[in-house]
Motif scaffolding. Structure first.
Motif, PDB file in Angstrom:
ATOM      1  N   ILE A 179       0.832  -1.198   0.000  1.00 10.62           N
ATOM      2  CA  ILE A 179       0.000   0.000   0.000  1.00 10.62           C
ATOM      3  C   ILE A 179       0.869   1.252   0.000  1.00 10.62           C
ATOM      4  O   ILE A 179       0.603   2.208  -0.733  1.00 10.62           O
ATOM      5  N   LEU A 180       1.923   1.246   0.813  1.00 10.07           N
ATOM      6  CA  LEU A 180       2.841   2.387   0.830  1.00 10.07           C
ATOM      7  C   LEU A 180       3.518   2.575  -0.528  1.00 10.07           C
ATOM      8  O   LEU A 180       3.716   3.715  -0.970  1.00 10.07           O
ATOM      9  N   PHE A 181       3.864   1.485  -1.182  1.00  5.80           N
ATOM     10  CA  PHE A 181       4.466   1.557  -2.515  1.00  5.80           C
ATOM     11  C   PHE A 181       3.504   2.229  -3.491  1.00  5.80           C
ATOM     12  O   PHE A 181       3.904   3.108  -4.263  1.00  5.80           O
ATOM     13  N   VAL A 210       3.303   5.930  -2.776  1.00  7.72           N
ATOM     14  CA  VAL A 210       4.476   6.633  -3.302  1.00  7.72           C
ATOM     15  C   VAL A 210       4.366   6.797  -4.808  1.00  7.72           C
ATOM     16  O   VAL A 210       4.685   7.851  -5.357  1.00  7.72           O
ATOM     17  N   MET A 211       3.896   5.768  -5.495  1.00  7.29           N
ATOM     18  CA  MET A 211       3.769   5.838  -6.950  1.00  7.29           C
ATOM     19  C   MET A 211       2.710   6.862  -7.367  1.00  7.29           C
ATOM     20  O   MET A 211       2.884   7.570  -8.352  1.00  7.29           O
ATOM     21  N   VAL A 212       1.616   6.940  -6.625  1.00  2.38           N
ATOM     22  CA  VAL A 212       0.524   7.841  -7.003  1.00  2.38           C
ATOM     23  C   VAL A 212       0.825   9.287  -6.609  1.00  2.38           C
ATOM     24  O   VAL A 212       0.650  10.201  -7.410  1.00  2.38           O
ATOM     25  N   PHE A 213       1.284   9.499  -5.379  1.00  2.00           N
ATOM     26  CA  PHE A 213       1.446  10.854  -4.869  1.00  2.00           C
ATOM     27  C   PHE A 213       2.877  11.371  -4.931  1.00  2.00           C
ATOM     28  O   PHE A 213       3.104  12.566  -4.830  1.00  2.00           O
ATOM     29  N   GLY A 214       3.844  10.506  -5.012  1.00  2.00           N
ATOM     30  CA  GLY A 214       5.238  10.930  -5.004  1.00  2.00           C
ATOM     31  C   GLY A 214       5.785  10.992  -3.587  1.00  2.00           C
ATOM     32  O   GLY A 214       5.050  11.210  -2.624  1.00  2.00           O
ATOM     33  N   ALA A 215       7.087  10.811  -3.459  1.00  2.00           N
ATOM     34  CA  ALA A 215       7.726  10.746  -2.149  1.00  2.00           C
ATOM     35  C   ALA A 215       7.648  12.078  -1.408  1.00  2.00           C
ATOM     36  O   ALA A 215       7.612  12.104  -0.177  1.00  2.00           O
ATOM     37  N   ASP A 216       7.612  13.179  -2.127  1.00  2.00           N
ATOM     38  CA  ASP A 216       7.584  14.481  -1.461  1.00  2.00           C
ATOM     39  C   ASP A 216       6.241  14.781  -0.806  1.00  2.00           C
ATOM     40  O   ASP A 216       6.153  15.636   0.070  1.00  2.00           O
ATOM     41  N   PRO A 223       5.012  13.123   3.676  1.00  2.00           N
ATOM     42  CA  PRO A 223       4.895  13.803   4.974  1.00  2.00           C
ATOM     43  C   PRO A 223       3.599  14.603   5.113  1.00  2.00           C
ATOM     44  O   PRO A 223       2.985  14.631   6.177  1.00  2.00           O
ATOM     45  N   GLU A 224       3.172  15.216   4.028  1.00  2.00           N
ATOM     46  CA  GLU A 224       1.924  15.981   4.042  1.00  2.00           C
ATOM     47  C   GLU A 224       0.730  15.049   4.273  1.00  2.00           C
ATOM     48  O   GLU A 224      -0.180  15.359   5.046  1.00  2.00           O
ATOM     49  N   ILE A 225       0.738  13.898   3.625  1.00  2.00           N
ATOM     50  CA  ILE A 225      -0.326  12.908   3.800  1.00  2.00           C
ATOM     51  C   ILE A 225      -0.313  12.394   5.235  1.00  2.00           C
ATOM     52  O   ILE A 225      -1.366  12.256   5.860  1.00  2.00           O
ATOM     53  N   ALA A 226       0.869  12.131   5.782  1.00  2.00           N
ATOM     54  CA  ALA A 226       0.985  11.635   7.153  1.00  2.00           C
ATOM     55  C   ALA A 226       0.461  12.667   8.149  1.00  2.00           C
ATOM     56  O   ALA A 226      -0.212  12.306   9.123  1.00  2.00           O
TER      57      ALA A 226
END
Length: 93
Positions: free
Chosen positions: A16-18, A21-27, A30-33
């Motif tokens: 799910i985390l992968f 990351v693919m959908v929203f990007g790594a940057d 933190p905002e999602i968290a």
């Protein structure tokens, strides 16, 4: 560590985390968290308000409030499950 929340195991969380990351990007993670954290806090506050209101109403009506202890226990179990889930997500991020 066994994850009981929604019967999601470690590999499923990683997958799910992968996808996140693919959908929203790594940057954006933190905002999602932060958004998830705020949502969890609002849920916890709302739960506490509901508990307090139930307690006040029951006492006002002269009802036995021992049943609220059972409700508190169930709510605390849910909180523990949520805390366990968010803790594992925080460690993965």
């Amino acid at each position: 560590m066994k994850n009981i929340f929604l019967f999601i195991s470690g590999p499923e969380i990683v997958f799910i985390l992968f996808i996140v990351v693919m959908v929203f990007g790594a940057d954006k993670i933190p905002e999602i968290a932060r958004g998830l954290g705020k949502g969890m806090r609002q849920l916890k506050d709302a739960t506490n308000e509901v508990k307090a209101e139930i307690q006040r109403s029951a006492e006002k009506q002269g009802l036995d409030t021992d049943f609220t202890k059972e409700i508190k226990d169930e709510i605390n179990k849910v909180k523990d499950d949520i805390d366990e889930f968010t803790g594992s997500v925080k460690r993965k991020i």
